[in-house]
Design an enzyme around this catalytic site. Sequence first.
Site, mmCIF file in Angstrom:
data_model
loop_
_atom_site.group_PDB
_atom_site.id
_atom_site.type_symbol
_atom_site.label_atom_id
_atom_site.label_comp_id
_atom_site.label_asym_id
_atom_site.label_seq_id
_atom_site.Cartn_x
_atom_site.Cartn_y
_atom_site.Cartn_z
ATOM 1 N N GLU A 1 0.726 -1.068 0.031
ATOM 2 C CA GLU A 1 -0.357 0.247 0.063
ATOM 3 C C GLU A 1 0.413 0.985 -0.360
ATOM 4 O O GLU A 1 0.216 2.305 -0.824
ATOM 5 C CB GLU A 1 -0.906 0.002 1.128
ATOM 6 C CG GLU A 1 -2.192 -1.099 0.935
ATOM 7 C CD GLU A 1 -1.237 -2.415 2.064
ATOM 8 O OE1 GLU A 1 -2.450 -3.000 2.787
ATOM 9 O OE2 GLU A 1 0.266 -2.389 1.636
ATOM 10 N N CYS B 1 -1.740 -4.231 6.891
ATOM 11 C CA CYS B 1 -2.062 -4.639 8.571
ATOM 12 C C CYS B 1 -2.273 -3.433 9.099
ATOM 13 O O CYS B 1 -2.455 -2.398 8.916
ATOM 14 C CB CYS B 1 -0.335 -4.617 8.624
ATOM 15 S SG CYS B 1 0.644 -2.884 7.700
#
Length: 363
Positions: free
Chosen positions: A55, A81
């Site tokens: 990301e 996460c």
Amino acid sequence: MRIENDNQAMELALQWAARSMFITAPNPRVGCVIVKDGYVIGAGNTQPPGQAHAEVQAMKDAASRGHDVRGATVYVTLEPCSHFGRTPPCADALVKAGVAKVVMAAGDPNPLVGGQGRAKLEAAGIEVVSGVLEAEAREMNIGFMKRMQHGLPWVRMKAAASLDGRTALHNGVSQWITSPPARDDGHWWRARACAILTGIGTVQEDNPQLTVRAVDTPRQPRRIVVDSRLQISHDARILEGGGTWIVTAVANAEKEARLRDLGAEIILLPNSAGKVDLPALIKELGARQINELHVEAGFKLNGSLIREGCVDELLLYLAPSLIGDACGLFDLPTLESLDGRKALAFHEIKQIGPDLRILARFT
């Protein structure tokens, strides 16, 4: 690139995840693409441990192209996460960036994440969709998924044989039953594994390096030798370069010291029969963060691993030839009834050069 639907975008994200195939262990392989106004404005994949996740890479890519990700849709192959590890939480980074929507393929089985990444995004008002190409994303990280859920690696046993299932002549000759394309393909499967396991019989007979050579990879898998009586020679090629794990059932302080001088680690795991406790070994490898274990061994160790329920998948290369009376693939007990056979399901069958590659999974 014009994006027409979620599946197309996630397919692209999976292609980016594949770029992480050899570099992220023990972390998962993740890809990410960012879409705004129907076009991809950024893309990235997870880097080696301690470096940026997919990301963050994708957002950096968008910024380098002069794009603002605010209001964009993020497609990621695994749930972002939510915890501080070697890197800050990706969910926090997405919230701070002001994206409008996150589409994820699979949830993260890591108990440190387990839905918390999604919860953080939703709490910040970001729309979250999951389950897009989930099966493909799970395949990409089949070992990580199993280790997080069960504490065990995904064990893949590779073997090459003739069409009648023979792996070597009785005089030991086995090179080469399959073609160069099949052998090169086998190196790709080696490269994606965290570790390669073999037995002392293979080390003594073939003296292999068990390294990846036919595929360009920045990381060599860990090499592991099952050697119940600690018979390995100090000049075995599998010890070259250090880092080899020797799993044994007997203690020998003098020989262990010499092997440690060569960079090897000794793991003592005896069972009641005086051999290596194979199920305990698989559990130990899970604790050591091995996601995928690639087995290249002889028929005896192959048979023992299968008998003790340690194998998830067979990777078989079958050559279009017949050898006749010769060594087989697995040392398995004689059955009195077909009810005792080991059942598998074909997962994939593909021709590699003149040979067949079969992936079959135990059911």
